[in-house]
Design a protein around this motif. Structure first.
Motif, PDB file in Angstrom:
ATOM      1  N   PHE A 181      -4.921   2.728   7.903  1.00 14.29           N
ATOM      2  CA  PHE A 181      -6.327   1.783   7.554  1.00 14.29           C
ATOM      3  C   PHE A 181      -5.712   0.266   7.469  1.00 14.29           C
ATOM      4  CE2 PHE A 181      -7.947  -0.791   4.188  1.00 14.29           C
ATOM      5  CZ  PHE A 181      -9.296  -1.133   4.748  1.00 14.29           C
ATOM      6  N   TYR A 182      -4.419  -0.090   6.909  1.00 12.96           N
ATOM      7  CA  TYR A 182      -4.333  -1.371   6.982  1.00 12.96           C
ATOM      8  C   TYR A 182      -3.674  -1.924   8.230  1.00 12.96           C
ATOM      9  CZ  TYR A 182      -5.021  -1.930   1.911  1.00 12.96           C
ATOM     10  OH  TYR A 182      -6.075  -2.053   0.758  1.00 12.96           O
ATOM     11  N   ARG A 183      -3.161  -0.979   9.207  1.00 13.30           N
ATOM     12  CA  ARG A 183      -2.994  -1.553  10.528  1.00 13.30           C
ATOM     13  C   ARG A 183      -4.115  -1.589  11.238  1.00 13.30           C
ATOM     14  NH1 ARG A 183       1.588  -1.134  13.377  1.00 13.30           N
ATOM     15  NH2 ARG A 183       3.615  -0.299  12.104  1.00 13.30           N
ATOM     16  N   GLN A 184      -5.094  -0.787  10.968  1.00 18.23           N
ATOM     17  CA  GLN A 184      -6.643  -0.980  11.537  1.00 18.23           C
ATOM     18  C   GLN A 184      -7.160  -2.616  11.116  1.00 18.23           C
ATOM     19  OE1 GLN A 184      -9.406   1.777  10.705  1.00 18.23           O
ATOM     20  NE2 GLN A 184     -11.101   1.040  12.080  1.00 18.23           N
ATOM     21  N   CYS A 185      -6.803  -2.976   9.850  1.00 18.64           N
ATOM     22  CA  CYS A 185      -7.496  -4.130   9.515  1.00 18.64           C
ATOM     23  C   CYS A 185      -6.558  -5.379  10.232  1.00 18.64           C
ATOM     24  CB  CYS A 185      -7.310  -4.222   7.899  1.00 18.64           C
ATOM     25  SG  CYS A 185      -8.069  -3.288   6.877  1.00 18.64           S
TER      26      CYS A 185
ATOM     27  N   PHE B  69       0.795  -1.106   0.012  1.00 17.12           N
ATOM     28  CA  PHE B  69       0.053   0.051  -0.105  1.00 17.12           C
ATOM     29  C   PHE B  69       0.964   1.209  -0.103  1.00 17.12           C
ATOM     30  CE2 PHE B  69       0.476  -1.679   4.297  1.00 17.12           C
ATOM     31  CZ  PHE B  69       1.114  -0.601   5.051  1.00 17.12           C
ATOM     32  N   GLU B  70       0.195   2.359  -0.421  1.00 14.54           N
ATOM     33  CA  GLU B  70       1.005   3.535  -0.175  1.00 14.54           C
ATOM     34  C   GLU B  70       1.081   4.045   0.922  1.00 14.54           C
ATOM     35  OE1 GLU B  70      -1.045   6.309  -3.108  1.00 14.54           O
ATOM     36  OE2 GLU B  70      -0.719   4.959  -4.856  1.00 14.54           O
ATOM     37  N   PRO B  71       1.876   4.943   1.359  1.00 14.35           N
ATOM     38  CA  PRO B  71       2.172   5.432   2.610  1.00 14.35           C
ATOM     39  C   PRO B  71       1.078   6.116   3.464  1.00 14.35           C
ATOM     40  CG  PRO B  71       4.053   6.090   1.328  1.00 14.35           C
ATOM     41  CD  PRO B  71       3.109   5.478   0.471  1.00 14.35           C
ATOM     42  N   HIS B  72       0.039   6.760   2.604  1.00 11.10           N
ATOM     43  CA  HIS B  72      -1.145   7.344   3.273  1.00 11.10           C
ATOM     44  C   HIS B  72      -2.104   6.277   3.694  1.00 11.10           C
ATOM     45  CE1 HIS B  72      -2.564   7.015  -0.897  1.00 11.10           C
ATOM     46  NE2 HIS B  72      -3.618   6.989  -0.283  1.00 11.10           N
TER      47      HIS B  72
END
Length: 114
Positions: A97-101, A90-93
């Protein structure tokens, strides 16, 4: 699919999404009635590694937890189908979100081929 792809990625995408979907371990959609408003694809290596691709939600439906639920469902299905690892680039921004996932950072490499 084409309408959502154009809204999310700014182009019309694949000539046919059928081949993409046939080669997936799974794919998950979110709908508002009959309208596709979110999508995630899970590719795989035929073994224990699966890969989240193309997570997107129609702009009018963002910030409602749809993408999180799409990724959670995709992970559940991948697990049931034998995947032991789920990868995502994923892109840095998008890190929050992906940590939340539930994703954690790893070292990785990327080579541009075209």
């Amino acid at each position: 699919m084409r309408r959502l792809w154009l809204a999310a990625w700014g182009d019309e995408g694949h000539a046919s999404f059928q081949l993409l979907l046939e080669r997936s371990l799974t794919h998950v959609g979110a709908y508002d009635g009959a309208r596709l408003v979110g999508f995630v694809n899970v590719a795989w290596d035929g073994g224990v590694h699966a890969f989240i691709l193309d997570t997107c939600v129609d702009e009018a439906f963002r910030r409602q937890g749809i993408a999180l639920r799409l990724v959670e469902r995709a992970a559940d299905v991948a697990r049931v189908r034998g995947a032991q690892w789920l990868h995502v680039d994923f892109e840095p921004h998008l890190e929050g979100f992906y940590r939340q996932c539930g994703f954690r950072p790893t070292g990785a490499g990327l080579m541009r081929l075209g």
